[in-house]
Design a protein around this motif. Structure first.
Motif, PDB file in Angstrom:
ATOM      1  N   PHE A 183       0.224   6.423   3.640  1.00  0.00           N
ATOM      2  CA  PHE A 183       1.401   5.541   3.276  1.00  0.00           C
ATOM      3  C   PHE A 183       1.040   4.269   3.993  1.00  0.00           C
ATOM      4  CE2 PHE A 183       3.931   9.508   2.429  1.00  0.00           C
ATOM      5  CZ  PHE A 183       4.277   8.965   1.069  1.00  0.00           C
ATOM      6  N   THR A 184       1.346   3.425   3.419  1.00  0.00           N
ATOM      7  CA  THR A 184       1.243   2.076   4.197  1.00  0.00           C
ATOM      8  C   THR A 184       2.691   1.461   4.273  1.00  0.00           C
ATOM      9  OG1 THR A 184       1.172   0.866   1.938  1.00  0.00           O
ATOM     10  CG2 THR A 184      -1.078   1.284   3.023  1.00  0.00           C
ATOM     11  N   ALA A 185       2.851   0.375   5.075  1.00  0.00           N
ATOM     12  CA  ALA A 185       4.278   0.034   5.309  1.00  0.00           C
ATOM     13  C   ALA A 185       4.749  -0.716   4.047  1.00  0.00           C
ATOM     14  CB  ALA A 185       4.289  -1.142   6.387  1.00  0.00           C
ATOM     15  N   THR A 186       3.849  -1.223   3.189  1.00  0.00           N
ATOM     16  CA  THR A 186       4.571  -1.770   1.882  1.00  0.00           C
ATOM     17  C   THR A 186       4.850  -0.488   1.143  1.00  0.00           C
ATOM     18  OG1 THR A 186       2.945  -3.579   2.045  1.00  0.00           O
ATOM     19  CG2 THR A 186       3.879  -2.989  -0.092  1.00  0.00           C
ATOM     20  N   SER A 187       3.920   0.564   0.871  1.00  0.00           N
ATOM     21  CA  SER A 187       4.310   1.571   0.012  1.00  0.00           C
ATOM     22  C   SER A 187       5.787   2.416   0.464  1.00  0.00           C
ATOM     23  CB  SER A 187       3.227   2.653  -0.386  1.00  0.00           C
ATOM     24  OG  SER A 187       2.927   3.203   0.984  1.00  0.00           O
ATOM     25  N   LEU A 188       5.782   2.524   1.874  1.00  0.00           N
ATOM     26  CA  LEU A 188       6.875   3.219   2.279  1.00  0.00           C
ATOM     27  C   LEU A 188       8.351   2.327   1.964  1.00  0.00           C
ATOM     28  CD1 LEU A 188       6.344   5.116   5.706  1.00  0.00           C
ATOM     29  CD2 LEU A 188       7.148   5.879   3.607  1.00  0.00           C
ATOM     30  N   ARG A 189       8.229   0.866   2.112  1.00  0.00           N
ATOM     31  CA  ARG A 189       9.241   0.132   1.991  1.00  0.00           C
ATOM     32  C   ARG A 189       9.730   0.157   0.585  1.00  0.00           C
ATOM     33  NH1 ARG A 189      12.028  -3.572   4.733  1.00  0.00           N
ATOM     34  NH2 ARG A 189      10.306  -3.285   6.437  1.00  0.00           N
ATOM     35  N   SER A 190       8.496   0.076  -0.336  1.00  0.00           N
ATOM     36  CA  SER A 190       8.937   0.442  -1.848  1.00  0.00           C
ATOM     37  C   SER A 190       9.599   1.562  -2.147  1.00  0.00           C
ATOM     38  CB  SER A 190       7.468   0.141  -2.738  1.00  0.00           C
ATOM     39  OG  SER A 190       7.855   0.191  -3.985  1.00  0.00           O
ATOM     40  N   MET A 191       9.391   2.716  -1.616  1.00  0.00           N
ATOM     41  CA  MET A 191      10.037   3.705  -1.682  1.00  0.00           C
ATOM     42  C   MET A 191      11.325   3.765  -1.207  1.00  0.00           C
ATOM     43  SD  MET A 191       7.597   7.291  -1.180  1.00  0.00           S
ATOM     44  CE  MET A 191       9.170   8.302  -1.662  1.00  0.00           C
ATOM     45  N   PHE A 192      11.555   3.217  -0.291  1.00  0.00           N
ATOM     46  CA  PHE A 192      13.104   2.908   0.449  1.00  0.00           C
ATOM     47  C   PHE A 192      13.976   2.134  -0.582  1.00  0.00           C
ATOM     48  CE2 PHE A 192      11.915   5.576   3.931  1.00  0.00           C
ATOM     49  CZ  PHE A 192      13.070   5.819   4.683  1.00  0.00           C
ATOM     50  N   ALA A 193      13.123   1.023  -0.967  1.00  0.00           N
ATOM     51  CA  ALA A 193      13.983   0.054  -2.075  1.00  0.00           C
ATOM     52  C   ALA A 193      14.339   0.747  -3.370  1.00  0.00           C
ATOM     53  CB  ALA A 193      13.192  -1.176  -1.822  1.00  0.00           C
ATOM     54  N   ASP A 194      13.326   1.429  -3.708  1.00  0.00           N
ATOM     55  CA  ASP A 194      13.580   1.981  -5.067  1.00  0.00           C
ATOM     56  C   ASP A 194      14.542   3.458  -5.244  1.00  0.00           C
ATOM     57  OD1 ASP A 194      12.452  -0.153  -6.161  1.00  0.00           O
ATOM     58  OD2 ASP A 194      10.409   0.448  -6.230  1.00  0.00           O
ATOM     59  N   TYR A 195      14.197   4.158  -4.243  1.00  0.00           N
ATOM     60  CA  TYR A 195      14.539   5.646  -4.379  1.00  0.00           C
ATOM     61  C   TYR A 195      15.431   6.152  -3.240  1.00  0.00           C
ATOM     62  CZ  TYR A 195      10.716   5.313  -7.895  1.00  0.00           C
ATOM     63  OH  TYR A 195       9.708   4.961  -8.845  1.00  0.00           O
ATOM     64  N   ARG A 196      15.773   5.517  -2.279  1.00  0.00           N
ATOM     65  CA  ARG A 196      16.264   6.113  -1.076  1.00  0.00           C
ATOM     66  C   ARG A 196      17.614   6.842  -1.468  1.00  0.00           C
ATOM     67  NH1 ARG A 196      17.364   0.739  -0.493  1.00  0.00           N
ATOM     68  NH2 ARG A 196      19.538  -0.131  -0.408  1.00  0.00           N
ATOM     69  N   GLU A 197      18.395   6.408  -2.560  1.00  0.00           N
ATOM     70  CA  GLU A 197      19.392   7.224  -2.822  1.00  0.00           C
ATOM     71  C   GLU A 197      19.050   8.746  -3.260  1.00  0.00           C
ATOM     72  OE1 GLU A 197      17.732   5.579  -6.454  1.00  0.00           O
ATOM     73  OE2 GLU A 197      18.042   4.920  -4.459  1.00  0.00           O
ATOM     74  N   ASN A 198      17.748   8.949  -3.439  1.00  0.00           N
ATOM     75  CA  ASN A 198      17.311  10.466  -3.677  1.00  0.00           C
ATOM     76  C   ASN A 198      17.054  11.123  -2.537  1.00  0.00           C
ATOM     77  OD1 ASN A 198      15.815   8.605  -6.209  1.00  0.00           O
ATOM     78  ND2 ASN A 198      17.123  10.311  -6.838  1.00  0.00           N
TER      79      ASN A 198
END
Length: 276
Positions: free
Chosen positions: A224-239
């Motif tokens: 994971f990079t900081a960008t990919s993790l941030r993208s996951m939180f932005a798009d899927y954190r409700e999951n």
């Protein structure tokens, strides 16, 4: 046999053996997890290792030597039942302390018992305490004599302690790598004011990987990079996250209200104000 080597061996064996117990239990027996019909890494480390089981085996090994003279001779069955209870209570306590440390300090919920009746903060529940009791009985009656035999054999064949050392070499690398990921997740959890349900997080990672047709790395995180993790939180954190109550400092809240030109009485400044 050297006491330190005994502890290291018990921790290594318990961590690996416990990982396999959790892997198959959650796939086939867990009332909630089995509905997903797929294997998933039950630990927060990348490799097949659950440190909580390693620590538990050390304690179970020590507790198996408990003797209660008044009961042992007159009521041997009651004596064993009491020892099993002490073991189960100890394992439940380890589970609670470990779970709360990660929730409070890392904003990470390693396991989630909220679907189960009687749970406390989703970290412990009567069902899994009962399972600990059954495992304690199994260890005491079946495994303990074999564990003692293995330790005795190892004391006479110290050359095989090389494999214990190999385990810890890999274990340390795994801990460093996994905590690097955990610290990145912690930073984002603080930013979004959430607690991350780690199993749901890993399940989402696995779903995304399967969508990308990369099924060969079922138990391994991508880098994971900081960008990919941030993208996951932005798009899927409700999951994979739950909201946590955020309490602002009183002075900041008062300042905010003053900026809205609301009247604040001096006696009201001592009132605890929470952001619901």
């Amino acid at each position: 046999m050297n006491y330190i080597l005994v502890v290291l061996t018990l921790f290594a064996g318990g961590s690996v053996f416990g990982w396999f117990i959790e892997l198959f239990f959650r796939r086939y027996l867990d009332p909630v997890e089995r509905l997903k019909k797929k294997f998933s890494n039950p630990g927060f480390l990348v490799g097949p290792c659950l440190p909580i089981y390693g620590s538990g085996l050390i304690l179970l090994f020590g507790l198996a030597h408990i003797r209660i003279p008044a009961l042992e001779s007159a009521h041997p069955v009651l004596n064993k039942l009491l020892v099993f209870f002490i073991m189960a209570l100890t394992m439940t306590l380890i589970e609670f302390v470990t779970g709360m440390i990660f929730i409070v300090h890392m904003h990470l919920q390693l396991w989630d018992y909220t679907p189960y009746w009687g749970n406390i903060k989703g970290v412990i529940c009567p069902l899994f305490s009962l399972i600990w009791y059954a495992l304690a009985a199994f260890y005491y009656l079946v495994m303990h004599p074999r564990v003692e035999a293995i330790l005795l054999w190892l004391s006479n064949n110290l050359a095989f302690s090389f494999f214990v050392g190999l385990f810890y070499g890999i274990f340390i690398l795994d801990v460093v790598y996994s905590f690097n990921i955990v610290m990145r997740i912690k930073k984002l959890a603080e930013e979004y004011h959430v607690i991350v349900r780690y199993r749901a997080f890993k399940s989402k990672v696995q779903d995304l990987r399967e969508d990308a047709k990369d099924r060969s790395l079922a138990f391994i995180f991508t880098r994971f990079t900081a960008t990919s993790l941030r993208s996951m939180f932005a798009d899927y954190r409700e999951n994979f996250s739950v909201k946590k109550k955020v309490v602002e400092p009183i002075k900041e809240k008062i300042t905010e209200i003053k900026n809205r030109k609301e009247v604040i009485k001096p006696e009201d400044e001592g009132i605890k104000i929470e952001d619901k």
